[in-house]
Design a protein around this motif. Structure first.
Motif, mmCIF file in Angstrom:
data_model
loop_
_atom_site.group_PDB
_atom_site.id
_atom_site.type_symbol
_atom_site.label_atom_id
_atom_site.label_comp_id
_atom_site.label_asym_id
_atom_site.label_seq_id
_atom_site.Cartn_x
_atom_site.Cartn_y
_atom_site.Cartn_z
ATOM 1 N N GLY A 115 0.782 -1.235 0.492
ATOM 2 C CA GLY A 115 0.232 0.154 0.275
ATOM 3 C C GLY A 115 0.636 1.597 0.246
ATOM 4 O O GLY A 115 0.643 2.373 0.930
ATOM 5 N N VAL A 116 1.881 1.258 -0.744
ATOM 6 C CA VAL A 116 2.599 2.530 -0.574
ATOM 7 C C VAL A 116 1.955 3.413 -1.347
ATOM 8 O O VAL A 116 1.888 2.671 -2.645
ATOM 9 N N PRO A 117 1.275 4.851 -1.361
ATOM 10 C CA PRO A 117 1.630 5.621 -2.728
ATOM 11 C C PRO A 117 2.589 5.769 -3.145
ATOM 12 O O PRO A 117 3.969 6.420 -3.188
ATOM 13 N N ALA A 118 2.379 6.266 -4.318
ATOM 14 C CA ALA A 118 3.704 6.633 -5.650
ATOM 15 C C ALA A 118 3.734 8.120 -5.177
ATOM 16 O O ALA A 118 3.179 8.596 -4.987
ATOM 17 N N GLY A 119 4.293 8.311 -5.430
ATOM 18 C CA GLY A 119 5.193 9.485 -5.179
ATOM 19 C C GLY A 119 5.670 9.645 -3.641
ATOM 20 O O GLY A 119 6.974 10.244 -3.311
ATOM 21 N N LYS A 120 5.997 8.390 -3.353
ATOM 22 C CA LYS A 120 6.608 8.472 -1.926
ATOM 23 C C LYS A 120 8.419 7.777 -1.724
ATOM 24 O O LYS A 120 8.219 6.869 -2.780
ATOM 25 N N GLU A 121 9.056 8.894 -1.913
ATOM 26 C CA GLU A 121 10.102 7.763 -1.773
ATOM 27 C C GLU A 121 11.259 7.908 0.073
ATOM 28 O O GLU A 121 12.254 7.974 -0.708
ATOM 29 N N ASP A 122 10.509 7.618 0.422
ATOM 30 C CA ASP A 122 11.291 7.323 1.937
ATOM 31 C C ASP A 122 11.131 6.127 2.659
ATOM 32 O O ASP A 122 11.021 6.263 3.950
ATOM 33 N N VAL A 123 10.941 5.056 1.855
ATOM 34 C CA VAL A 123 9.859 3.514 2.093
ATOM 35 C C VAL A 123 11.041 2.897 2.474
ATOM 36 O O VAL A 123 13.023 2.925 1.590
ATOM 37 N N VAL A 124 10.833 2.250 3.506
ATOM 38 C CA VAL A 124 11.433 0.895 4.083
ATOM 39 C C VAL A 124 11.067 -0.275 3.486
ATOM 40 O O VAL A 124 10.082 -0.487 4.716
#
Length: 172
Positions: A115-124
């Motif tokens: 469920g990661v939204p597109a545009g999120k750039e700090d995913v771990v």
């Protein structure tokens, strides 16, 4: 197939015969990216490049058979996959099956963030350090295995894996 792919991405296709002699204006929509870092259980960046797959999120009814983007993480564990439409995605990380685990940097089990939204750039993405499985494949009488085949290993409790044409199975 090219038309269907272009239409799915919000673009259109014009046959060259219709475009000849016309002044065309082509507008491109900038895609979004998902990026972040792959870390082990202790928070250290993964020491070897891993495959990163981006698929529409199952929780939002996305097509689980569609790969929206893919790539490899860098040596420092970071990744960035671009060209995504707005929406939610599942980020899957796994060892590259063609490069092995690389004994120099370690072995890693697959990991996933949903469920990661597109545009999120700090995913771990957290992955567990794995261990190599080494051994020899032998026939029932103990002699070296002579036939071609593949050996798939799954965690205990899963259905046993089968090797190529010889129907030999094992589980860890």
């Amino acid at each position: 197939p090219a038309r269907r792919h272009a239409a799915r991405r919000g673009a259109g296709a014009i046959p060259a015969s219709e475009a000849a002699g016309r002044d065309l204006r082509i507008a491109l929509r900038r895609g979004l990216a998902i990026g972040g870092t792959i870390v082990d259980e202790e928070g250290r960046p993964a020491a070897v490049p891993l495959e990163v797959w981006i698929q529409p999120a199952a929780s939002s009814g996305g097509d689980r058979n569609r790969l929206s983007g893919s790539g490899r993480s860098r040596e420092d564990g970071t990744f960035r996959i671009g060209g995504l439409e707005p929406g939610a995605y599942d980020v899957q990380v796994r060892p590259d099956p063609y490069r092995g685990g690389s004994g120099q940097g370690g072995y890693y089990a697959p990991g996933k963030v949903e469920g990661v939204p597109a545009g999120k750039e700090d995913v771990v993405v957290r992955v567990a350090r794995g261990l190599p499985i080494r051994g020899r494949l032998v026939s029932e009488d103990g002699s070296p295995w002579q036939e071609r085949g593949l050996l798939f290993v799954r965690p205990s409790g899963d259905a046993p894996a089968v090797t190529g044409s010889g129907s030999t199975s094992c589980s860890s």
